[in-house]
Design an enzyme around this catalytic site. Sequence first.
Site: not given
Length: 283
Positions: A37, A151
């Site tokens: 993140h 992802k």
Amino acid sequence: METVTTIAAVRERVRAWRRAGHRVAFVPTMGNLHPGHVSLIEAARAHGQRFVASIFVNPMQFGPNEDFAHYPRTPHEDEHMLAAAGCNLMFMPEVAEIYPNGSERATRVEVPGLSRVLEGEFRPGHMEGVSTVVAKLFHIVDPDVAVFGEKDFQQLAVIRRMVAELCMPVEIVGAPTLRDGDGLAMSSRNQYLTAAERALAPRIYAALQAAAARLRAGDREFASIERAGFETLEAAGFRPDYFAVRRATDLAAPAAAARELVVLVAARLGRARLIDNVQVTRP
Ligand code: PAF
């Protein structure tokens, strides 16, 4: 960094930045942040001067038997990580702020076709939950640019299509997947793995790389590549949902001549359901 919980507060801060001439970059998350993140915030730096991150575990994108109640929530740690990464505003709403009439009765945004394949087949309603909450967050934050991890390749494709078709004035940026040293893609759900499962988990990336190598070598036997990946993972103790070779642009089954491909996998290992992908440009 400031933390706010209401739509009104986010709008006020973002409008002030815009009046001052700043470009606003947004990173939506479900919290329980990890270095993957943080890399999204770092990617956002190239695209704006003010940074907003949301932390919202979105009930609409979880199925009835999924892990909504148990999804890891670590707001204090998240706040520290975002502040250290240079984020200016953390938006952490309650469910009622986003879905005042409940998530089940909320107005929905669906991207047909793209939402129903792969993840959509195994997690019915999931992609619709994602596109709905991202559309709402875009209306709330009103960013110039938003960053999503590659992802979740299908999620990124769905969001790009939604933004294009609904004429949303947001630039969508995809950021590369961050991996642990052994190749496992970083994910909040990796913490569901036992030590033995964690040792096995990098085989997902190994299977993807084996498939990518065949494609790069000119192999066009897509069904055989898919079967090999699926069976390798099954033999290693995973319960794969799919191992699929698709056209990268729209996730359709590729023709033999297609050059831009993506290999996508979802596989269960113990309590965790892991997803990953590799993109392949064939010569
Ligand atoms: O990728 C995620 O964390 C979520 O699906 C998102 C984009 C924040 C929407 O809830």
